[in-house]
Design an enzyme around this catalytic site. Structure first.
Site: not given
Length: 455
Positions: A116, A200, A303
């Site tokens: 990430k 974050e 995906r």
């Protein structure tokens, strides 16, 4: 076109991939655990191979067993579905190294977007909006505290290698951060083998909106609209719809352009999803300056997504067919320069879980009666007589409702939920009956806290 396809997955997604494969004249091969031998995807494939015991590590994540199955059946390609090995870059490389076709994005793109922090940095460099946060892992608790002080509370503490809504915690102040940091780090080490943590900005009221992208065989990346995914429990989705009732034409244009930039930044091929947080216009909590953007990059899922059917309806495409065409080096069935959405679609995830606390409730299915009719599609993994075991995800089926308008799709959803009869395992159908009468949901003006407010 690929002539033979092994599906390295189970349940509804394996059955759904097999359905398209058979329509295209492709020989389909299922792999299954000992626990899944009686499920429909096994009997509907042209061939089936048992790859191990119920434990996923010994079956659906058993790379050697899957490759042996591919060799013994003469499979030309492998489709990983979602979950299990679908976002495992090493598996993708191993498949291609064995001379097989990988129906998915390149291993380098999977690696780039799997972390990430790395993904955030790549997106920022590509001009995709990212939320305030760390650009490298918070190496220890002191580093996390310093980062949070710079970002401003509340903050989200995230496992850098996490996914699927797992490995996250919210801290409103430093005391909470000290607790959440240790919890998330320990969870990440246990679940993902990587204890890296990022910090974050946390936005208390947000919407979760994602964009479907497709990297074509000729190198172009196109966006097939957005999906609203804000009905969640424990950061995991329960309902998706397309288009999002919160996205204006102007915002949609910026969403899609950002998603295309995201794909281009990693030379993306095949199907993927760029997930974002949509934040109501507000002023920065620290200095009062306004945010320059109202949406932020969250992550990229490299995906096929669980919720892909709503995009299929709105854009009139079969995304599995498009995946197979890209992997075969073929052009898409649609004109990339003339993508036009139509109508509205809603997907409800029918899980074997209680409708109040959403705790898993596996069991033998004694009755399974699916709804049918105009605007109703059911992608199911089970039939009466099967057993939902505790070894895998609780998803039993996806109920997809379509209509010319959102109101028509909602009305069909109400009728379909009332018709769907499942007896045996616990089931969350009563929750959907409640949601479909909820004024907040019906208005379209809801956020990721809607389930918490209902419960």
């Amino acid at each position: 076109m690929i002539e033979s396809l092994l599906v390295a997955n189970r349940g509804e997604i394996a059955r759904r991939i097999i359905r398209t494969g058979r329509r295209l004249g492709i020989r389909t091969i299922a792999v299954h655990s000992e626990a899944d031998g009686a499920l429909p995807f096994v009997t509907e494939a042209d061939e089936a191979v048992c790859v191990g015991p119920a434990n996923p590590a010994q079956s659906y994540r058993n790379v050697e067993a899957i490759l042996d199955a591919a060799r013994s059946t003469g499979a030309e390609a492998i489709h990983p579905g979602y979950g299990f090995l679908s976002e495992n870059a090493d598996f993708a490389r191993t498949v291609e190294g064995a001379g097989l076709v990988w129906v998915g994005p390149g291993a380098d793109a999977i690696s780039a977007m799997g972390d990430k922090i790395n993904a955030r940095n790549l997106m920022a460099a590509a001009g995709v909006p990212v939320a305030p946060g760390t650009t490298e892992p918070a190496s220890d608790l002191d580093a996390a505290v310093a980062a949070a002080a710079e970002i401003g509370y509340p903050v989200m503490v995230k496992a850098a290698a996490g996914g699927g809504g797992m490995g996250m915690g919210v801290a409103a102040d430093e005391a909470a951060l000290r607790t959440e940091y240790d919890k998330v780090r320990a969870f990440a080490e246990r679940m993902f083998g990587d204890g890296s943590v990022l910090i974050e900005r946390y936005f208390p009221r947000v919407r979760h909106v994602e964009v479907q992208i497709l990297g074509l065989a000729d190198g172009r990346v196109v966006a097939l609209g957005e999906r609203e995914c804000s009905v969640q429990r424990r950061n995991q989705k329960l309902v998706e719809e397309s288009p999002s009732p919160a996205v204006s034409p102007e915002l949609r244009e910026r969403f899609l352009a950002a998603a295309v930039r995201a794909g281009e930044a990693v030379n993306y091929r095949n199907a993927g999803t760029v997930e974002c947080l949509l934040v109501p216009r507000q002023r920065d909590l620290k200095d009062g300056s306004p945010f320059s953007e109202e949406f932020f990059f969250l992550e990229m899922n490299t995906r096929l997504q669980v919720e892909h059917p709503v995009t299929e309806y709105v854009y009139g495409v079969d995304l599995v067919e498009e995946q197979l065409r890209v992997a075969s080096g073929l052009a898409p069935t649609f004109d990339p320069d003339a993508l036009t959405p139509r109508g509205h679609a809603i997907e409800l995830r029918i899980n074997a879980e209680d409708p109040k606390r959403f705790m898993p409730g596996p069991g033998a299915i004694t009755t399974w009666n699916e709804p049918s009719g105009t605007g109703i599609r059911v992608d199911s993994g089970y039939v009466a007589g099967n057993t939902v075991t505790p070894f895998y995800d609780s998803l039993m089926a996806k109920l997809i409702l379509t209509g010319a308008t959102r109101e028509e799709a909602v009305e069909r959803a109400r009728a379909a939920v009332a018709q769907f009869e499942i007896v045996g395992p616990k089931c969350n159908l009563p929750f959907f009956a409640e949601l479909l009468e909820n004024p907040e949901f019906l208005s379209g003006d809801y956020d990721t806290g809607i389930v918490s407010r209902m419960r």
